[in-house]
Scaffold this motif. Structure first.
Motif, short mmCIF file in Angstrom:
data_model
loop_
_atom_site.label_atom_id
_atom_site.label_comp_id
_atom_site.label_asym_id
_atom_site.label_seq_id
_atom_site.Cartn_x
_atom_site.Cartn_y
_atom_site.Cartn_z
N ALA A 89 48.49 40.50 38.92
CA ALA A 89 47.48 40.04 37.97
C ALA A 89 47.99 40.12 36.54
CB ALA A 89 46.19 40.85 38.12
N LYS A 90 48.74 41.18 36.24
CA LYS A 90 49.31 41.31 34.89
C LYS A 90 50.30 40.18 34.61
CE LYS A 90 51.83 44.38 31.75
NZ LYS A 90 52.68 43.28 31.25
N ALA A 91 51.15 39.88 35.60
CA ALA A 91 52.10 38.78 35.43
C ALA A 91 51.36 37.46 35.23
CB ALA A 91 53.02 38.69 36.65
N ALA B 238 60.85 35.88 37.66
CA ALA B 238 61.15 36.77 36.53
C ALA B 238 59.87 37.30 35.88
CB ALA B 238 62.01 36.04 35.50
N GLN B 239 58.84 36.47 35.81
CA GLN B 239 57.55 36.92 35.27
C GLN B 239 57.00 38.07 36.10
OE1 GLN B 239 55.10 33.39 35.46
NE2 GLN B 239 56.69 32.15 34.48
N ILE B 240 57.05 37.91 37.42
CA ILE B 240 56.51 38.93 38.33
C ILE B 240 57.34 40.20 38.26
CG2 ILE B 240 56.22 39.42 40.80
CD1 ILE B 240 55.28 36.45 41.05
N ALA B 241 58.66 40.05 38.19
CA ALA B 241 59.53 41.22 38.08
C ALA B 241 59.28 41.97 36.78
CB ALA B 241 60.99 40.80 38.19
N ALA B 242 59.04 41.22 35.70
CA ALA B 242 58.81 41.85 34.40
C ALA B 242 57.54 42.69 34.40
CB ALA B 242 58.73 40.79 33.31
N ALA B 243 56.59 42.34 35.26
CA ALA B 243 55.35 43.12 35.36
C ALA B 243 55.52 44.38 36.20
CB ALA B 243 54.24 42.25 35.96
N GLU C 270 49.80 40.26 49.04
CA GLU C 270 49.05 40.56 47.83
C GLU C 270 48.83 39.33 46.97
OE1 GLU C 270 50.09 44.72 46.15
OE2 GLU C 270 51.90 44.02 47.17
N PHE C 271 47.87 39.47 46.07
CA PHE C 271 47.45 38.34 45.25
C PHE C 271 47.01 38.87 43.89
CE2 PHE C 271 43.81 35.68 43.82
CZ PHE C 271 44.41 34.43 43.79
N GLY C 272 47.41 38.18 42.84
CA GLY C 272 46.96 38.55 41.50
C GLY C 272 46.60 37.31 40.72
N SER C 273 45.39 37.29 40.16
CA SER C 273 44.93 36.12 39.44
C SER C 273 44.56 36.45 38.01
CB SER C 273 43.72 35.50 40.15
OG SER C 273 42.62 36.40 40.15
N SER C 274 44.64 35.45 37.16
CA SER C 274 44.16 35.55 35.78
C SER C 274 43.45 34.26 35.44
CB SER C 274 45.32 35.78 34.80
OG SER C 274 44.89 35.65 33.46
N TYR C 275 42.27 34.38 34.84
CA TYR C 275 41.46 33.23 34.43
C TYR C 275 41.05 33.49 32.99
CZ TYR C 275 37.86 29.53 35.02
OH TYR C 275 37.10 28.39 34.93
N VAL C 276 41.62 32.73 32.06
CA VAL C 276 41.27 32.88 30.65
C VAL C 276 40.64 31.59 30.15
CG1 VAL C 276 43.08 34.59 30.23
CG2 VAL C 276 43.56 32.18 29.83
N SER C 277 39.71 31.71 29.21
CA SER C 277 39.02 30.55 28.66
C SER C 277 38.93 30.67 27.14
CB SER C 277 37.63 30.42 29.28
OG SER C 277 36.85 31.57 28.99
N ASN C 278 38.38 29.64 26.52
CA ASN C 278 38.21 29.58 25.06
C ASN C 278 39.55 29.67 24.33
OD1 ASN C 278 36.66 29.30 22.70
ND2 ASN C 278 36.48 31.52 22.43
N GLN C 279 40.60 29.15 24.95
CA GLN C 279 41.93 29.26 24.36
C GLN C 279 42.15 28.27 23.22
OE1 GLN C 279 44.18 31.89 25.41
NE2 GLN C 279 42.08 32.35 26.02
N THR D 47 46.17 31.24 36.52
CA THR D 47 47.41 31.48 37.23
C THR D 47 47.11 32.36 38.43
OG1 THR D 47 48.85 31.27 35.30
CG2 THR D 47 49.72 32.52 37.15
N GLU D 48 47.59 31.96 39.60
CA GLU D 48 47.50 32.75 40.82
C GLU D 48 48.91 33.11 41.26
OE1 GLU D 48 43.51 30.82 42.90
OE2 GLU D 48 45.50 30.20 43.63
N ASN D 49 49.18 34.40 41.42
CA ASN D 49 50.46 34.88 41.93
C ASN D 49 50.28 35.46 43.33
OD1 ASN D 49 52.09 34.25 39.72
ND2 ASN D 49 51.57 36.14 38.66
#
Length: 346
Positions: free
Chosen positions: A128-130, A156-161, A219-228, A241-243
């Motif tokens: 989720a952080k990634a 690389a994004q996932i590894a960085a997290a 495993e699954f990690g999601s992020s949903y951002v709005s008002n960007q 983004t769904e990882n």
């Protein structure tokens, strides 16, 4: 409408250009959505088995949990991250699809009769952080892609997290100004209009046409951002983004959500989660580990030993304890607690 699928090494990238409203080359805010998917495999594992690294916040030694130890030799409580209601709903929608692909296809006019059911996915704080970091980067740097302008790809994004993956996948979606709607983004991923092969759907359902085990997620990690648009002047207002991942320790999870089905839909919707409910995972020998549901109602345990366990919920709307017995083998198991119905193994 144009669709592109590119095979790069062991990675599959699907980008739909012109489908559901493609990224705007002029960089002006869009009002319709678009999505892309990517799969990365770094190791072979049989379908249905995978592995995971315990996320930050889980422990390997016994510590004091909400009402008891948060880990023992049998299992440990896992930090799933501080998911919003919309992000927890994305978890539930993915697991709904995995539980019954045929029914999921019927919802959207698709024939998915040839796709078998697959075990549920457990939320991961690291994935989720990634996902959040990638959403922030796309919004601030005016692009819509799996790979950043500086060349950072999903692996690389996932590894960085901090997630050490044997295999990983990623779905991304964007949309214009409008209400937060996890179901709309999930629908876009499952239908995959104009995307061939339908890699978003493959990620969600663990379909792996290459046969190399890349889609055997745990495993699954999601992020949903709005008002960007308002916050950072982004090209789009909503980013999802769904990882998906499986990491290097091969352990199953017991996961689920506690909620009040206030709209009687028969499933979890954002805003229905029951927070701070004590969840106890009790082994056959009587020892137990305890965690509490997060703000959106979710929880997870990593299980070290296969066997029979009891999952018990108490607190909040669950004034009296409600429990169910489950068998944990090689695969994840999902147990929900629904107000008025009690504990249910899915």
């Amino acid at each position: 409408m144009r669709a592109h699928a590119i095979l790069v090494g062991a990675s599959v990238v699907a980008l739909c250009v012109g489908c559901n409203g493609a990224p705007n080359p002029n960089g002006t805010p869009k009002t319709t959505g678009a999505s892309t998917a990517r799969v990365t495999s770094t190791s072979t594992a049989p379908t249905g088995s995978s592995s995971t690294t315990a996320p930050t916040g889980s422990s390997t030694t016994t510590t004091t949990g909400p009402t008891g130890p948060s880990s023992n030799a049998h299992a440990s409580a896992v930090d799933i991250g501080n998911l919003s209601g919309a992000e927890q709903e994305l978890v539930e929608l993915v697991n709904r699809a995995r539980r019954d692909p045929l029914a999921e296809g019927n919802r959207y006019g698709l024939n998915l009769s040839g796709i078998p059911a697959t075990p549920p996915l457990a939320p991961s704080a690291l994935l989720a952080k990634a996902a959040l970091d990638h959403n922030d980067d796309m919004a601030k740097n005016h692009y819509f892609a799996h790979v950043s302008p500086s060349g950072v790809d999903p692996a690389a994004q996932i590894a960085a997290a901090g997630y050490v993956a044997l295999g990983s996948g990623q779905n991304i979606s964007v949309d214009g100004v409008g209400p937060i709607d996890p179901k709309a983004h999930h629908r876009r991923f499952v239908i995959d209009a104009g995307v061939n092969p339908p890699v978003h759907r493959y990620n969600i359902l663990s379909v792996d046409p290459s046969g190399n085990g890349a889609a055997s997620w745990r495993e699954f990690g999601s992020s949903y951002v709005s008002n960007q648009v308002g916050l950072v002047g982004a090209d789009w207002d909503q980013y999802v983004t769904e990882n998906f991942g499986r990491a290097k320790t091969d352990k199953p999870f017991v996961t689920g959500v506690a909620f009040d089905d206030s709209n009687n839909s028969g499933e979890y919707d954002a805003g229905e989660g029951s927070a701070t409910v004590s969840v106890t995972l009790r082994a056959a020998d009587g020892t137990s580990v305890v965690t509490k549901t997060r703000a959106a109602g979710g929880f997870a345990f990593q299980v070290n030993d296969p066997g029979t366990y009891t999952v018990e919920f108490q607190g909040g709307p669950f004034v009296s304890p409600t429990s169910v017995s489950i068998k944990v083998g090689a695969d994840n198991v999902k147990v929900d607690a629904v107000v008025g119905k009690g504990a249910v193994a899915r």
